[in-house]
Every structure is written in structure tokens, then in C-alpha cells.
Design a protein around this motif. Structure first.
Motif, PDB file in Angstrom:
ATOM      1  N   GLU A 189      -5.900  -4.145  -3.802  1.00 36.56           N
ATOM      2  CA  GLU A 189      -4.638  -4.880  -3.837  1.00 36.56           C
ATOM      3  C   GLU A 189      -4.414  -5.470  -5.218  1.00 36.56           C
ATOM      4  O   GLU A 189      -5.317  -5.494  -6.067  1.00 36.56           O
ATOM      5  N   PHE A 190      -3.183  -5.944  -5.441  1.00 35.68           N
ATOM      6  CA  PHE A 190      -2.857  -6.625  -6.678  1.00 35.68           C
ATOM      7  C   PHE A 190      -2.308  -8.005  -6.351  1.00 35.68           C
ATOM      8  O   PHE A 190      -1.764  -8.234  -5.269  1.00 35.68           O
ATOM      9  N   GLU A 191      -2.482  -8.928  -7.287  1.00 39.50           N
ATOM     10  CA  GLU A 191      -2.001 -10.294  -7.110  1.00 39.50           C
ATOM     11  C   GLU A 191      -1.202 -10.711  -8.334  1.00 39.50           C
ATOM     12  O   GLU A 191      -1.653 -10.543  -9.472  1.00 39.50           O
ATOM     13  N   VAL A 192      -0.015 -11.255  -8.110  1.00 39.16           N
ATOM     14  CA  VAL A 192       0.798 -11.748  -9.215  1.00 39.16           C
ATOM     15  C   VAL A 192       0.510 -13.217  -9.508  1.00 39.16           C
ATOM     16  O   VAL A 192       0.952 -13.745 -10.531  1.00 39.16           O
ATOM     17  N   CYS A 193      -0.198 -13.894  -8.623  1.00 35.46           N
ATOM     18  CA  CYS A 193      -0.626 -15.279  -8.847  1.00 35.46           C
ATOM     19  C   CYS A 193      -2.142 -15.348  -8.690  1.00 35.46           C
ATOM     20  O   CYS A 193      -2.659 -15.832  -7.680  1.00 35.46           O
ATOM     21  N   PRO A 194      -2.882 -14.840  -9.668  1.00 40.93           N
ATOM     22  CA  PRO A 194      -4.345 -14.916  -9.558  1.00 40.93           C
ATOM     23  C   PRO A 194      -4.797 -16.372  -9.547  1.00 40.93           C
ATOM     24  O   PRO A 194      -4.082 -17.263 -10.019  1.00 40.93           O
ATOM     25  N   ALA A 215      -2.345   0.262 -16.365  1.00 35.84           N
ATOM     26  CA  ALA A 215      -1.240   0.738 -17.197  1.00 35.84           C
ATOM     27  C   ALA A 215      -0.118   1.292 -16.332  1.00 35.84           C
ATOM     28  O   ALA A 215       1.079   1.058 -16.606  1.00 35.84           O
ATOM     29  N   ARG A 216      -0.483   2.020 -15.300  1.00 34.69           N
ATOM     30  CA  ARG A 216       0.520   2.574 -14.383  1.00 34.69           C
ATOM     31  C   ARG A 216       1.273   1.461 -13.653  1.00 34.69           C
ATOM     32  O   ARG A 216       2.496   1.506 -13.499  1.00 34.69           O
ATOM     33  N   LEU A 217       0.542   0.430 -13.232  1.00 27.41           N
ATOM     34  CA  LEU A 217       1.176  -0.685 -12.532  1.00 27.41           C
ATOM     35  C   LEU A 217       2.108  -1.465 -13.458  1.00 27.41           C
ATOM     36  O   LEU A 217       3.164  -1.938 -13.030  1.00 27.41           O
ATOM     37  N   MET A 218       1.727  -1.592 -14.703  1.00 26.45           N
ATOM     38  CA  MET A 218       2.569  -2.327 -15.636  1.00 26.45           C
ATOM     39  C   MET A 218       3.839  -1.545 -15.982  1.00 26.45           C
ATOM     40  O   MET A 218       4.932  -2.117 -16.055  1.00 26.45           O
ATOM     41  N   SER A 219       3.705  -0.238 -16.136  1.00 28.40           N
ATOM     42  CA  SER A 219       4.872   0.556 -16.530  1.00 28.40           C
ATOM     43  C   SER A 219       5.780   0.891 -15.356  1.00 28.40           C
ATOM     44  O   SER A 219       7.005   0.851 -15.483  1.00 28.40           O
ATOM     45  N   LEU A 255       5.492  -0.399 -11.940  1.00 25.66           N
ATOM     46  CA  LEU A 255       5.741  -1.433 -10.930  1.00 25.66           C
ATOM     47  C   LEU A 255       6.267  -2.723 -11.548  1.00 25.66           C
ATOM     48  O   LEU A 255       6.954  -3.487 -10.880  1.00 25.66           O
ATOM     49  N   GLY A 256       5.942  -2.976 -12.806  1.00 21.30           N
ATOM     50  CA  GLY A 256       6.463  -4.170 -13.464  1.00 21.30           C
ATOM     51  C   GLY A 256       5.505  -5.341 -13.537  1.00 21.30           C
ATOM     52  O   GLY A 256       5.938  -6.472 -13.815  1.00 21.30           O
ATOM     53  N   LEU A 257       4.195  -5.109 -13.306  1.00 25.41           N
ATOM     54  CA  LEU A 257       3.254  -6.202 -13.520  1.00 25.41           C
ATOM     55  C   LEU A 257       3.258  -6.594 -14.990  1.00 25.41           C
ATOM     56  O   LEU A 257       3.282  -5.736 -15.872  1.00 25.41           O
ATOM     57  N   ARG A 258       3.187  -7.899 -15.251  1.00 27.11           N
ATOM     58  CA  ARG A 258       3.175  -8.358 -16.642  1.00 27.11           C
ATOM     59  C   ARG A 258       2.642  -9.784 -16.717  1.00 27.11           C
ATOM     60  O   ARG A 258       2.551 -10.472 -15.701  1.00 27.11           O
ATOM     61  N   ASP A 259       2.297 -10.193 -17.886  1.00 28.37           N
ATOM     62  CA  ASP A 259       1.917 -11.566 -18.244  1.00 28.37           C
ATOM     63  C   ASP A 259       0.607 -12.034 -17.627  1.00 28.37           C
ATOM     64  O   ASP A 259      -0.319 -12.383 -18.335  1.00 28.37           O
ATOM     65  N   GLY A 317       0.812  -1.209   0.000  1.00 30.43           N
ATOM     66  CA  GLY A 317       0.000   0.000   0.000  1.00 30.43           C
ATOM     67  C   GLY A 317       0.843   1.256   0.000  1.00 30.43           C
ATOM     68  O   GLY A 317       0.513   2.249  -0.677  1.00 30.43           O
ATOM     69  N   ALA A 318       1.945   1.233   0.742  1.00 30.80           N
ATOM     70  CA  ALA A 318       2.838   2.397   0.784  1.00 30.80           C
ATOM     71  C   ALA A 318       3.453   2.660  -0.589  1.00 30.80           C
ATOM     72  O   ALA A 318       3.555   3.808  -1.041  1.00 30.80           O
ATOM     73  N   VAL A 319       3.848   1.587  -1.284  1.00 30.42           N
ATOM     74  CA  VAL A 319       4.429   1.743  -2.609  1.00 30.42           C
ATOM     75  C   VAL A 319       3.386   2.250  -3.601  1.00 30.42           C
ATOM     76  O   VAL A 319       3.649   3.163  -4.401  1.00 30.42           O
ATOM     77  N   LEU A 320       2.189   1.684  -3.554  1.00 28.55           N
ATOM     78  CA  LEU A 320       1.128   2.104  -4.473  1.00 28.55           C
ATOM     79  C   LEU A 320       0.748   3.565  -4.241  1.00 28.55           C
ATOM     80  O   LEU A 320       0.506   4.312  -5.194  1.00 28.55           O
ATOM     81  N   ALA A 321       0.696   3.979  -2.979  1.00 35.08           N
ATOM     82  CA  ALA A 321       0.395   5.376  -2.676  1.00 35.08           C
ATOM     83  C   ALA A 321       1.485   6.291  -3.218  1.00 35.08           C
ATOM     84  O   ALA A 321       1.209   7.375  -3.753  1.00 35.08           O
TER      85      ALA A 321
END
Length: 352
Positions: free
Chosen positions: A314-319, A286-290, A292-296, A129-133
Motif C-alpha cells: 500500500e501507499f500512504e500520503v500521510c506517513p 517513479a511510476r507512482l509519482m508520474s 498517480l501523482g504522489l509527491r512531496d 489496489g484496483a488502480v495500482l493493478a
């Protein structure tokens, strides 16, 4: 024996292995069963491993499912020139799946999904949350409590507070009273969570709205936020509890299906009702992908208000790949079943 041709390795942590380890560490059988239930996607997907293998073979690649405890040896012997590692289950605290992408990196293997640093970040809700903020994203401001003590106090909130474990899976709440009115009530919940699960809690101002899940799979390696599937998830309650989760997945969910008691939450396209909110969600993605590095492959959880205000939860890298919502997304966006979508995603990378 190590595979010789292009191979997709799917690494997963079984529920049973997690349960046994937690019991050996002193957790009650009930708490261990609840915690390990977050790994139900490995239980639910296992019967489809042959389907994934068949779909992979049709596309010219091999498939190998690897239990986490065998991953170090298997990935250590994999060919770095034609291997791809897909991590099914994450974790840095109760679960250990976050080691899989790190092992892949150690052995110079390509991966599906975000790098291992994000596996650690998304499992710590307070730090995430701190990083996303800091990235300017619309996340609730969080407090953090351990037992009955504030580590970081939450802001004042006229709408009450939402309390959830900091590192336990991805659920929005544990009990029906996870939405409480006073900060003192939040501390009492923190004590209950610590006693049952030995975890800190995130305490956030309660945000109104409907629950939204945004799912993403880059079956096409060049796919961007336009490939998101964005759906209201209407389960009849304001938020999902531990009991709700147990009723949908794993052995309990299978028993409910067998007994005719299984009922999936309704999925409604956000674009069809609130297109402005849907576009705002794509901008967040789009912001998270550019940045933070979310991908695939990933998922995002939101609360969306009637005036199109969006709150990133929140976000999940293993949905949960075998979950009803991700299956529905694969059918609607890519016109494929889950096994075919996974195999096609891997083949397009391995055979490029």
C-alpha cells in the motif's frame, strides 16, 4: 487573527476528538481507543510544535498548528499568496483528515503532499489496489468481504490469505491470525472485524518476504525517487498487529518508554543487502509519482522476497512523521532532525 507573512499551517486531528466522536456513534470504548490510536502521530508530534515553530522562524517563515475542527475557519482566513498547508493526519471513514487538502483547495492555498483525491484513494485499500493493478504495479490481487459475505472473492491461494480492514488506518493486520489458511477462515475474520470496527476487509493471497518501508520527503522540491529511504523493518514478527502498533505510538508508547519497555524495530538498508530489490522499489515509486501523482511526502509498504521479488502492499500520503522510521530517514537522507526537515521543506516552497 490571520497570519500576514509566509506561513506553514499544519492541520491535524487529535486522538481525543476522534475517540469522543466514535464513542458518541456507538463504538465500544475499547474499539474507539484502538481506532483513534491510529492518530497517535498527532499526539506524538504535539510536544515538538515549538521546535517546528523555532526552526521555521530561523528560515523566515511562521508556523501554526491547527486542530482539524478549527481548520475551516483558519484556512478560510489564510493568505493564498504566502500560505502552505501540510496535512498531518488523513482519513475518510473513522478519521476526517482527508478534508484538510480539500479545504486548502477550496481556499486556493498551496499544499504539501498529494491532492485530495489521493487522500481518499489510499484510505480504501480495495479501490487503491484496483488502480495500482491497472497501472501494472506488483500488488496482490484482492478480494473484499463484508461480515460473512463476499463482495468480491479472492483468487485461490496455496499460501493462504491475509486479512486486513479496508479503511482502518494503514496496518497490515489486526490480530495474530490475520494470516489464515482457508477462504472460510478469512470470512470468519471478516465477521470479527465488522463486529468490532464496522469495516469491510481486504483478503489477499499471502505473500512471503520481509517487510520494507520506503519513506520520501522532497526537502528539495525537485527531489525524485533517488531520495527514497528504503529499509527492512524487522520487528520480530511476520507482520504488525494492532497490539504492536499500540506499543510503539501515542500514550501506550510513551508509557513503554517511561518504563524502559520500549523497543523499536530494527531498520536495515535494503540497498546494503538486496540492491536489485531496492532499485525495483525506486522504479515503482517513479511510476507512482508520474502516473498517480504522489509527491512531496509519502511512504510505501512492500514485502520483499529473497530473490528480489517485490510486492507493493500500500501507499500512504500521510506517513507517520514522528514515527521512528521517518525520523531515521530524515537523519540519514537529509542529515536533519524532524522539526528542521519539516521547516526546511516548507521554507523552500514558501520563499521560492
Amino acid at each position: 487573527m490571520a497570519a500576514t507573512g509566509p506561513t506553514l499551517y499544519l492541520v491535524y486531528e487529535p486522538e481525543g476528538a476522534c475517540f469522543d466522536r466514535l464513542v458518541s456513534e456507538g463504538f465500544s470504548a475499547r474499539a474507539a481507543a484502538e481506532v483513534s490510536s491510529y492518530l497517535a502521530q498527532s499526539t506524538d508530534l504535539a510536544p515538538e510544535f515549538e521546535l517546528i515553530a523555532g526552526a521555521s522562524a530561523q528560515r523566515g517563515i511562521a508556523f501554526q498548528a491547527v486542530e482539524l475542527d478549527e481548520a475551516a475557519a483558519v484556512l478560510g482566513a489564510a493568505n493564498r499568496n504566502n500560505s502552505l498547508v501540510w496535512t498531518l493526519t488523513d482519513g475518510i471513514a473513522y478519521f476526517r483528515g482527508g478534508v484538510s487538502p480539500a479545504l486548502a483547495r477550496l481556499n486556493g492555498l498551496a499544499t504539501i503532499g498529494a491532492d485530495d483525491s489521493l487522500f481518499a484513494l489510499c484510505q480504501d485499500k480495495f479501490r487503491a489496489g484496483a488502480v495500482l493493478a491497472a497501472l501494472g504495479l506488483p500488488v496482490p490481487v484482492s478480494g473484499l468481504a463484508r461480515g460473512g459475505t463476499w463482495l468480491a472473492e479472492p483468487p485461490a491461494s496455496a499460501s493462504g490469505y491475509f486479512v486486513k480492514p479496508n479503511r482502518l488506518g494503514a496496518k497490515i493486520g489486526i490480530w495474530e491470525d490475520s494470516h489464515c489458511r482457508q477462504a472460510s477462515d478469512a470470512l470468519a475474520l471478516a465477521e470479527r472485524v465488522f463486529e468490532a470496527y464496522r469495516d469491510d476487509v481486504v483478503v489477499q493471497p499471502y505473500v512471503p518476504g520481509r517487510n520494507v518501508r520506503a519513506s520520501f520527503l522532497a526537502l528539495d522540491p525537485e527531489a525524485g525517487p533517488g531520495a527514497l529511504g528504503i529499509f527492512f523493518v524487522d520487528s520480530g514478527g511476520d507482520f504488525q498487529t494492532m497490539a504492536d502498533s499500540l506499543a510503539l505510538y501515542g500514550d501506550t508508547g510513551a508509557a513503554a518508554k517511561a518504563g524502559g519497555r520500549y523497543a523499536e524495530p530494527a531498520l536495515v538498508s535494503v540497498d546494503s543487502i538486496q540492491p536489485v530489490a531496492a532499485q525495483r522499489i525506486r522504479q515503482v515509486a517513479a511510476r507512482l509519482m508520474s502516473a498517480l501523482g504522489l509527491r512531496d511526502v509519502y511512504s510505501l509498504d512492500f514485502r520483499v522476497e529473497p530473490d528480489d521479488t517485490v510486492h507493493l502492499i500500500e501507499f500512504e500520503v500521510c506517513p507517520g512523521l514522528p514515527c521512528f522510521d521517518f525520523r531515521a530517514y530524515c537523519r540519514r537522507e537529509w542529515r536533519l532532525g524532524l522539526a528542521e526537515a519539516m521547516a526546511e521543506t516548507a521554507a523552500r516552497r514558501l520563499l521560492r
